[in-house]
Scaffold this active site. Sequence first.
Site, PDB file in Angstrom:
ATOM      1  CG  HIS A  48       2.356  -3.367  -1.973  1.00  0.00           C
ATOM      2  ND1 HIS A  48       2.914  -2.369  -2.764  1.00  0.00           N
ATOM      3  CD2 HIS A  48       2.178  -2.813  -0.756  1.00  0.00           C
ATOM      4  CE1 HIS A  48       3.058  -1.272  -2.037  1.00  0.00           C
ATOM      5  NE2 HIS A  48       2.628  -1.524  -0.822  1.00  0.00           N
ATOM      6  CB  SER A  95       0.458  -0.485   0.973  1.00  0.00           C
ATOM      7  OG  SER A  95       0.838   0.850   1.175  1.00  0.00           O
TER       8      SER A  95
END
Length: 237
Positions: free
Chosen positions: A172, A126
């Site tokens: 992230h 991610s």
Amino acid sequence: MARTRLSEGKPYVTYTLIGINILVFLLCVAQAGFGDPGAATIFSSGDLLKSDVAAGEYWRLLTSGFLHFSVMHVAVNMLSLYILGRDLELALGMARYLAVYLIALLGGSAAVMLFENDRALTAGASGAIYGLMGAMLVIILKARVSPVPVLLIIGFNVVLSFSLPGISVLGHLGGLAFGAAATAAVVYLPGLVLPEGRRTPQATGRVGWIALGVLFVVALGLGIAGGVTYDGLTYIR
């Protein structure tokens, strides 16, 4: 930068990254007796935990980005990689695209090492994929196209990261920041540092690669620094 629009060819790096992630996931599932992939030795040897990196296992800063907790986890990430990666790879070129991907991955790991909870166990692509979102935003801005759709996608995903439990928000955001910075170094920096008469493809490429190298070292260095300065509790698996 020599390429700011799509070039001919196939996104082989994207396909290869997807293949590696899926292969590693299948190996973990098989090693875990077709159960929880997190129980596999492959997984526990490569996931990201501050105390492990502090013990000198610095490879985890990279390998954690190729491990996934579940079928849904790997499926969502690989679908996102496929959607984002195809056009970005053709726009940046294979080598630059791979560099941006790895820098974003390491940037996400660095953010985890510096700011995440000491007991947080992190894995997944991610961070790198958020880096591709940042890269896409920079490419759109360079092309002078409305950034609103990309900003909405990024905003939606950031809100989702904060809303869902068990999501590494810091990973992230770190990936997003480093992916955007790496792409900006390729598409904007040469025009800022080179006089107009010296902006040859060779010169702009050289400036871009130097900047990518610096960002790679910074991202890796910050991740290692997070391990070196770690003084939390020892975590027993």
